[in-house]
Every structure is written in structure tokens, then in C-alpha cells.
Design a protein around this motif. Structure first.
Motif, PDB file in Angstrom:
ATOM      1  N   SER A   1      47.902  91.313  89.774  1.00 50.99           N
ATOM      2  CA  SER A   1      47.299  92.412  90.109  1.00 50.99           C
ATOM      3  C   SER A   1      45.806  91.804  89.738  1.00 50.99           C
ATOM      4  O   SER A   1      45.497  90.770  89.447  1.00 50.99           O
ATOM      5  CB  SER A   1      47.344  93.353  88.821  1.00 50.99           C
ATOM      6  N   GLU A   2      44.986  92.687  90.188  1.00 47.79           N
ATOM      7  CA  GLU A   2      43.458  92.299  90.348  1.00 47.79           C
ATOM      8  C   GLU A   2      42.940  92.031  88.972  1.00 47.79           C
ATOM      9  O   GLU A   2      42.309  91.279  88.592  1.00 47.79           O
ATOM     10  CB  GLU A   2      42.671  93.475  90.973  1.00 47.79           C
ATOM     11  N   LYS A   3      43.279  92.924  88.092  1.00 44.76           N
ATOM     12  CA  LYS A   3      43.074  92.761  86.624  1.00 44.76           C
ATOM     13  C   LYS A   3      43.545  91.532  86.096  1.00 44.76           C
ATOM     14  O   LYS A   3      42.773  90.820  85.248  1.00 44.76           O
ATOM     15  CB  LYS A   3      43.663  93.940  85.822  1.00 44.76           C
ATOM     16  N   LEU A   4      44.554  91.086  86.238  1.00 44.65           N
ATOM     17  CA  LEU A   4      45.357  89.771  85.839  1.00 44.65           C
ATOM     18  C   LEU A   4      44.471  88.539  86.434  1.00 44.65           C
ATOM     19  O   LEU A   4      44.153  87.592  85.787  1.00 44.65           O
ATOM     20  CB  LEU A   4      46.803  89.514  85.935  1.00 44.65           C
ATOM     21  N   ALA A   5      44.534  88.720  87.882  1.00 42.80           N
ATOM     22  CA  ALA A   5      43.597  87.464  88.484  1.00 42.80           C
ATOM     23  C   ALA A   5      42.358  87.412  87.776  1.00 42.80           C
ATOM     24  O   ALA A   5      41.679  86.303  87.614  1.00 42.80           O
ATOM     25  CB  ALA A   5      43.778  87.659  89.805  1.00 42.80           C
ATOM     26  N   MET A   6      41.335  88.487  87.950  1.00 41.56           N
ATOM     27  CA  MET A   6      39.984  88.271  87.543  1.00 41.56           C
ATOM     28  C   MET A   6      39.830  88.117  85.964  1.00 41.56           C
ATOM     29  O   MET A   6      39.167  87.343  85.747  1.00 41.56           O
ATOM     30  CB  MET A   6      39.216  89.612  87.925  1.00 41.56           C
ATOM     31  N   GLY A   7      40.823  88.733  85.385  1.00 41.22           N
ATOM     32  CA  GLY A   7      40.864  88.315  83.770  1.00 41.22           C
ATOM     33  C   GLY A   7      41.137  86.678  83.727  1.00 41.22           C
ATOM     34  O   GLY A   7      40.318  86.380  82.631  1.00 41.22           O
ATOM     35  N   MET A   8      41.859  86.336  84.278  1.00 36.03           N
ATOM     36  CA  MET A   8      42.219  84.764  83.864  1.00 36.03           C
ATOM     37  C   MET A   8      40.869  83.988  84.255  1.00 36.03           C
ATOM     38  O   MET A   8      40.455  82.999  83.545  1.00 36.03           O
ATOM     39  CB  MET A   8      43.216  84.001  85.137  1.00 36.03           C
ATOM     40  N   VAL A   9      39.984  84.211  85.281  1.00 40.57           N
ATOM     41  CA  VAL A   9      38.881  83.614  85.441  1.00 40.57           C
ATOM     42  C   VAL A   9      38.084  83.862  84.698  1.00 40.57           C
ATOM     43  O   VAL A   9      37.289  82.837  84.088  1.00 40.57           O
ATOM     44  CB  VAL A   9      38.247  84.116  86.792  1.00 40.57           C
ATOM     45  N   LYS A  10      37.770  85.130  83.819  1.00 39.16           N
ATOM     46  CA  LYS A  10      36.809  85.350  83.166  1.00 39.16           C
ATOM     47  C   LYS A  10      37.373  84.512  81.613  1.00 39.16           C
ATOM     48  O   LYS A  10      36.321  83.987  80.974  1.00 39.16           O
ATOM     49  CB  LYS A  10      36.816  86.962  82.773  1.00 39.16           C
ATOM     50  N   ASP A  11      38.544  84.575  81.442  1.00 39.35           N
ATOM     51  CA  ASP A  11      39.007  83.792  79.958  1.00 39.35           C
ATOM     52  C   ASP A  11      38.763  82.544  80.224  1.00 39.35           C
ATOM     53  O   ASP A  11      38.196  81.884  79.122  1.00 39.35           O
ATOM     54  CB  ASP A  11      40.443  84.124  79.915  1.00 39.35           C
ATOM     55  N   VAL A  12      38.789  81.795  81.171  1.00 38.10           N
ATOM     56  CA  VAL A  12      38.690  80.387  81.458  1.00 38.10           C
ATOM     57  C   VAL A  12      36.923  79.983  81.283  1.00 38.10           C
ATOM     58  O   VAL A  12      36.741  79.294  80.598  1.00 38.10           O
ATOM     59  CB  VAL A  12      39.233  79.769  82.668  1.00 38.10           C
ATOM     60  N   PHE A  13      36.208  81.034  81.814  1.00 40.03           N
ATOM     61  CA  PHE A  13      34.789  80.628  81.781  1.00 40.03           C
ATOM     62  C   PHE A  13      34.469  80.804  80.371  1.00 40.03           C
ATOM     63  O   PHE A  13      33.566  80.306  79.826  1.00 40.03           O
ATOM     64  CB  PHE A  13      34.111  81.381  82.917  1.00 40.03           C
TER      65      PHE A  13
ATOM     66  N   ARG B   1      36.189  80.587  77.595  1.00 34.28           N
ATOM     67  CA  ARG B   1      36.658  79.620  76.827  1.00 34.28           C
ATOM     68  C   ARG B   1      35.774  78.278  76.960  1.00 34.28           C
ATOM     69  O   ARG B   1      35.695  77.520  75.719  1.00 34.28           O
ATOM     70  CB  ARG B   1      38.106  79.392  77.146  1.00 34.28           C
ATOM     71  N   GLN B   2      35.406  77.973  78.002  1.00 36.21           N
ATOM     72  CA  GLN B   2      34.358  76.887  78.270  1.00 36.21           C
ATOM     73  C   GLN B   2      32.895  77.271  78.169  1.00 36.21           C
ATOM     74  O   GLN B   2      31.948  76.435  78.195  1.00 36.21           O
ATOM     75  CB  GLN B   2      34.666  76.423  79.781  1.00 36.21           C
ATOM     76  N   ARG B   3      32.768  78.460  77.458  1.00 37.84           N
ATOM     77  CA  ARG B   3      31.367  78.947  77.278  1.00 37.84           C
ATOM     78  C   ARG B   3      30.471  78.607  78.605  1.00 37.84           C
ATOM     79  O   ARG B   3      29.381  78.138  78.192  1.00 37.84           O
ATOM     80  CB  ARG B   3      30.973  78.138  75.952  1.00 37.84           C
ATOM     81  N   MET B   4      30.860  79.053  79.627  1.00 35.20           N
ATOM     82  CA  MET B   4      30.054  78.915  80.644  1.00 35.20           C
ATOM     83  C   MET B   4      29.917  80.303  81.239  1.00 35.20           C
ATOM     84  O   MET B   4      30.807  81.113  81.519  1.00 35.20           O
ATOM     85  CB  MET B   4      30.715  78.043  81.695  1.00 35.20           C
ATOM     86  N   ASP B   5      28.818  80.818  81.654  1.00 32.62           N
ATOM     87  CA  ASP B   5      28.286  81.875  82.235  1.00 32.62           C
ATOM     88  C   ASP B   5      28.665  82.085  83.549  1.00 32.62           C
ATOM     89  O   ASP B   5      28.947  81.038  84.373  1.00 32.62           O
ATOM     90  CB  ASP B   5      26.685  81.923  82.200  1.00 32.62           C
ATOM     91  N   MET B   6      29.268  83.139  83.847  1.00 35.39           N
ATOM     92  CA  MET B   6      29.694  83.709  85.120  1.00 35.39           C
ATOM     93  C   MET B   6      28.566  84.411  86.110  1.00 35.39           C
ATOM     94  O   MET B   6      28.599  85.777  86.130  1.00 35.39           O
ATOM     95  CB  MET B   6      30.806  84.469  85.091  1.00 35.39           C
TER      96      MET B   6
END
Length: 250
Positions: free
Chosen positions: A212-224, A226-231
Motif C-alpha cells: 500500500s502507499e502507506k506501507l511503502a512510504m512509511g518504510m522509507v520514512k522509518d529508515v531515514f 532510524r539513520q537520523r537523516m532528514d528527508m
């Protein structure tokens, strides 16, 4: 995908299942089909190029460009040599080529066995005005293509399936596609190594049953996170059954 400048326009893949759907949508989005500089084909699977679309493109004399290995498979699968009006298939090799004022560099990406597949780096302009677009779908390992994503102004990349949903709804073909975590880490590593962030990233080729869009975008946001990198870029997901909004690259 439809990409255009003031002077040129291309389409990447054309997998319409019927001729009337192909004509209707292309005329709505493109206008005059004979104004297209090229339709680029990534690989032979029918959701990327199919016989009805080939027939329409042939009738309008649109140039269809694909890697020589893909051209061979298209001709074999659809018997194009026997058509009364065969499609205008133009093979490219591994090097860059021009389509109008767009410079296209093919990227070979791993997909299913015996199905050669290519992404594209598309550039426009020179020097500080140069803009770079990366379009890459239907692959399962990003190690060989990571460098191409660096310093892109716009990225369209596959985020095919959620791992939990894949366990719930098993699918053999999913092993040949990027999972949400792989896509998220690809984007993180590419942007971390870049001198600039992209203006926008669009996730595409989402499975209707396993994502789903929510799951796909949520994973990207989660990785960034966790790595303390601004999106510091816009993150979007391509709709499954309708065109996305237009993304303008400044």
C-alpha cells in the motif's frame, strides 16, 4: 511514464491491454502521438509493452526504442515481422543516446531469468542547469545500480511489496522485485552519498495485494528516521490505476 521538456517528450513503457485505452489515454496526456520523440521499453513483460499498444504505436509511426536484446524478444513474442504494419522498433546498445533534447543512458538491472530489463538515467541541460531523472523498476538487487541514483533530481523507483503481506499472500514472482525495505535502503544509501538531495522521489510498481502507499512510504520514512537523516525531498507513491500528479523539476 510521460516525461517532457519544452521541446521533447518521451514515454517509458506502454502496457495498455486494449487499443482504445491506449489511444484515449495517450491522446489525453500527450496530445498528438506523432509528436512523441520515442517510447522507451524496459522489458518484454506485457504490463510494460503488449500487442495492443504496439499496434497503436505502429499506426501512428511512433519510434519504439529498446535494448537490442529486448527488441529481439518483442519481435519473437508478438510475431512483429509478419505484421502488415510492423512497429518502428529501434534497438539501442549499452551506450547513451538522444531522444530530442533528452540524453538517455540505459541501466541494466536484474529481473527474471532470461528477461533482460533496463532502467534509464535521463538528463537534460548542461552544467548547473543540468537535471537528472532516474527511472528504475522490476529488479531485486540494487548493488549494481546504486551509483546511478546519486545526485538525481527526480527518482522513480519500484517499491513492490511489504514483507508481512508477502508472507500472507505468497507470490513466486515477488522474488524478482524490490521489497519496501530494499527500496528504502537503496534511497538512503544513494542520497547519503549524493552532493544534493532529489527534489522528489516517487515509489512505483506497488503490488495491489501485497503493498500500500502507506506501507511503502512509511518504510522509507522509518529508515531515514532510524539513520537520523532528514528527508528534504517530496516523497510520493504512484497511484495503481490512474495517472499521478505532474512532478515539475526546477
Amino acid at each position: 511514464m510521460h516525461i517532457w521538456t519544452k521541446n521533447s517528450q518521451i514515454i517509458i513503457d506502454c502496457g495498455f491491454k486494449t487499443q482504445w485505452q491506449c489511444v484515449e489515454l495517450l491522446q489525453k496526456r500527450v496530445g498528438r502521438l506523432d509528436d512523441l520523440d520515442a517510447v522507451l521499453v524496459t522489458h518484454v513483460h506485457c504490463d510494460h509493452i503488449c500487442k495492443p499498444a504496439l499496434k497503436v504505436l505502429s499506426s501512428y509511426g511512433v519510434r519504439i526504442r529498446a535494448h537490442r536484446t529486448v527488441v529481439k524478444q518483442i519481435c519473437s513474442r508478438h510475431g512483429c515481422d509478419d505484421w502488415e504494419e510492423p512497429p518502428f522498433l529501434h534497438a539501442f546498445s549499452d551506450g547513451a543516446f538522444q531522444a530530442g533534447d533528452l540524453r538517455i543512458t540505459p541501466i541494466k538491472v536484474p529481473h527474471e531469468p532470461d528477461v533482460p530489463n533496463f532502467g534509464f538515467v535521463i538528463s537534460h541541460g548542461q552544467g548547473r542547469r543540468r537535471r537528472k531523472i532516474v527511472v528504475c523498476t522490476d529488479f531485486y538487487n540494487y548493488a549494481g545500480v546504486l551509483r546511478h541514483f546519486m545526485n538525481a533530481d527526480f527518482i522513480f523507483v519500484e517499491s513492490n511489496h511489504d514483507l508481512d503481506l508477502l508472507r500472507k499472500y505468497p507470490n513466486y514472482a515477488s522474488q524478482f522485485h524490490l521489497s519496501n525495505p530494499k527500496t528504502a535502503w537503496l534511497l538512503y544509501h544513494a542520497i547519503r552519498r549524493s552532493e544534493k538531495s532529489p527534489q522528489a522521489v516517487m515509489l512505483g510498481h506497488l503490488s495491489h495485494q501485497r503493498n500500500s502507499e502507506k506501507l511503502a512510504m512509511g518504510m522509507v520514512k522509518d529508515v531515514f528516521d532510524r539513520q537520523r537523516m532528514d528527508m528534504d525531498f517530496d516523497l510520493l507513491a504512484a497511484p495503481l490505476y490512474k495517472p499521478s500528479k505532474t512532478i515539475r523539476i526546477e
